[in-house]
Design a protein around this motif. Sequence first.
Motif, PDB file in Angstrom:
ATOM      1  N   GLY A   3       0.708  -1.071  -0.247  1.00  0.00           N
ATOM      2  CA  GLY A   3       0.444  -0.294   0.328  1.00  0.00           C
ATOM      3  C   GLY A   3       0.542   1.399  -0.140  1.00  0.00           C
ATOM      4  N   ARG A   4       2.457   1.342   0.337  1.00  0.00           N
ATOM      5  CA  ARG A   4       2.962   2.264   0.396  1.00  0.00           C
ATOM      6  C   ARG A   4       3.472   2.248  -0.468  1.00  0.00           C
ATOM      7  NH1 ARG A   4       2.920   4.713   5.436  1.00  0.00           N
ATOM      8  NH2 ARG A   4       2.454   3.422   6.705  1.00  0.00           N
ATOM      9  N   PRO A  64      12.517  -0.836  16.932  1.00  0.00           N
ATOM     10  CA  PRO A  64      11.712   0.332  17.368  1.00  0.00           C
ATOM     11  C   PRO A  64      11.566   0.880  16.545  1.00  0.00           C
ATOM     12  CG  PRO A  64      13.946  -0.006  19.069  1.00  0.00           C
ATOM     13  CD  PRO A  64      13.800  -0.481  17.436  1.00  0.00           C
ATOM     14  N   SER A  65      12.189   0.797  15.085  1.00  0.00           N
ATOM     15  CA  SER A  65      11.557   1.925  14.093  1.00  0.00           C
ATOM     16  C   SER A  65      11.082   1.303  12.999  1.00  0.00           C
ATOM     17  CB  SER A  65      12.731   1.880  12.616  1.00  0.00           C
ATOM     18  OG  SER A  65      13.266   1.050  12.102  1.00  0.00           O
ATOM     19  N   LEU A  66      10.237   0.414  13.250  1.00  0.00           N
ATOM     20  CA  LEU A  66       9.255  -0.626  13.123  1.00  0.00           C
ATOM     21  C   LEU A  66       7.364  -0.013  13.830  1.00  0.00           C
ATOM     22  CD1 LEU A  66      10.326  -4.037  11.986  1.00  0.00           C
ATOM     23  CD2 LEU A  66      10.257  -2.118  10.257  1.00  0.00           C
ATOM     24  N   ARG A  67       8.135   0.268  14.340  1.00  0.00           N
ATOM     25  CA  ARG A  67       6.966   1.371  15.541  1.00  0.00           C
ATOM     26  C   ARG A  67       6.172   1.977  14.637  1.00  0.00           C
ATOM     27  NH1 ARG A  67       4.710   3.692  19.349  1.00  0.00           N
ATOM     28  NH2 ARG A  67       3.538   3.011  21.489  1.00  0.00           N
ATOM     29  N   PRO A  68       6.198   2.635  13.824  1.00  0.00           N
ATOM     30  CA  PRO A  68       5.545   3.990  13.698  1.00  0.00           C
ATOM     31  C   PRO A  68       4.417   3.337  12.459  1.00  0.00           C
ATOM     32  CG  PRO A  68       7.588   5.120  13.983  1.00  0.00           C
ATOM     33  CD  PRO A  68       7.996   3.726  14.189  1.00  0.00           C
ATOM     34  N   LEU A  69       5.196   2.122  11.147  1.00  0.00           N
ATOM     35  CA  LEU A  69       4.832   1.842  10.232  1.00  0.00           C
ATOM     36  C   LEU A  69       3.372   0.703  11.091  1.00  0.00           C
ATOM     37  CD1 LEU A  69       4.622   0.510   7.182  1.00  0.00           C
ATOM     38  CD2 LEU A  69       6.067  -0.831   7.926  1.00  0.00           C
ATOM     39  N   LEU A  70       3.811   0.114  12.010  1.00  0.00           N
ATOM     40  CA  LEU A  70       2.768  -0.815  12.452  1.00  0.00           C
ATOM     41  C   LEU A  70       1.966  -0.368  12.977  1.00  0.00           C
ATOM     42  CD1 LEU A  70       4.812  -3.333  14.493  1.00  0.00           C
ATOM     43  CD2 LEU A  70       3.958  -4.116  11.932  1.00  0.00           C
ATOM     44  N   LEU A  71       1.749   1.404  14.071  1.00  0.00           N
ATOM     45  CA  LEU A  71       0.683   1.941  14.521  1.00  0.00           C
ATOM     46  C   LEU A  71       0.108   2.394  13.426  1.00  0.00           C
ATOM     47  CD1 LEU A  71       2.819   3.895  17.353  1.00  0.00           C
ATOM     48  CD2 LEU A  71       0.439   1.676  17.700  1.00  0.00           C
ATOM     49  N   TYR A  73      -1.376   0.869  10.727  1.00  0.00           N
ATOM     50  CA  TYR A  73      -1.905  -0.253   9.921  1.00  0.00           C
ATOM     51  C   TYR A  73      -2.740  -0.752  11.145  1.00  0.00           C
ATOM     52  CZ  TYR A  73       1.366  -1.068   6.278  1.00  0.00           C
ATOM     53  OH  TYR A  73       2.229  -1.159   4.613  1.00  0.00           O
ATOM     54  N   GLY A  74      -3.078   0.105  11.635  1.00  0.00           N
ATOM     55  CA  GLY A  74      -3.935  -0.058  12.995  1.00  0.00           C
ATOM     56  C   GLY A  74      -3.404  -0.584  14.595  1.00  0.00           C
ATOM     57  N   TRP A  75      -2.368  -1.464  14.033  1.00  0.00           N
ATOM     58  CA  TRP A  75      -1.920  -1.834  15.651  1.00  0.00           C
ATOM     59  C   TRP A  75      -2.498  -1.253  16.945  1.00  0.00           C
ATOM     60  CZ3 TRP A  75      -2.431  -7.499  14.833  1.00  0.00           C
ATOM     61  CH2 TRP A  75      -2.340  -7.611  13.476  1.00  0.00           C
ATOM     62  N   PHE A  76      -2.238  -1.346  17.649  1.00  0.00           N
ATOM     63  CA  PHE A  76      -2.865  -0.787  19.410  1.00  0.00           C
ATOM     64  C   PHE A  76      -1.054  -0.372  19.757  1.00  0.00           C
ATOM     65  CE2 PHE A  76      -6.731  -3.268  19.159  1.00  0.00           C
ATOM     66  CZ  PHE A  76      -7.902  -2.270  18.818  1.00  0.00           C
ATOM     67  N   ASP A  77      -0.716   0.294  20.978  1.00  0.00           N
ATOM     68  CA  ASP A  77       0.253   0.466  21.511  1.00  0.00           C
ATOM     69  C   ASP A  77       0.383  -0.185  22.026  1.00  0.00           C
ATOM     70  OD1 ASP A  77       0.583   3.110  20.076  1.00  0.00           O
ATOM     71  OD2 ASP A  77      -0.215   4.337  21.848  1.00  0.00           O
ATOM     72  N   GLU A  78       0.007  -1.611  22.629  1.00  0.00           N
ATOM     73  CA  GLU A  78       0.533  -2.819  23.978  1.00  0.00           C
ATOM     74  C   GLU A  78       0.723  -3.684  22.847  1.00  0.00           C
ATOM     75  OE1 GLU A  78      -2.923  -0.626  24.021  1.00  0.00           O
ATOM     76  OE2 GLU A  78      -3.097   0.091  25.646  1.00  0.00           O
TER      77      GLU A  78
END
Length: 114
Positions: A3-4, A64-71, A73-78
């Motif tokens: 999608g990116r 840690p650099s993957l965190r913004p990408l996963l967020l 996509y709608g994954w929860f912070d926790e």
Amino acid sequence: MRGRGPGIDAYPKMFGWLQDQEDAWESVGQKKVYIPLGSWDDSASAKDKQMADLMGQDIMRLIPSLRPLLLSYGWFDETVDRWGAGAHEEIKTLKNKYYIRWFFTWAVRAGQTK
């Protein structure tokens, strides 16, 4: 990821693209290299163990650099935090033995070698 943009699919096609250019390249090559994630391989040389340790450090910094990408996509912070902590722990303890596969593709322009 798709999608990116379509760039994620470019690498597997690169070798063919270079070969399709026929006379532009004197030679075209491709190779896969497997590097252990962490220095768990006792039969490895000192140089290979150092490279494996560096690979482990790189992956630890990548998580840690993957965190913004996963967020995005709608994954929860926790959930993302739990996945990151689990990945860090798994790499730190070398619980499982992994290799990172690297693909290399190269081409030598016609007339550039002696």
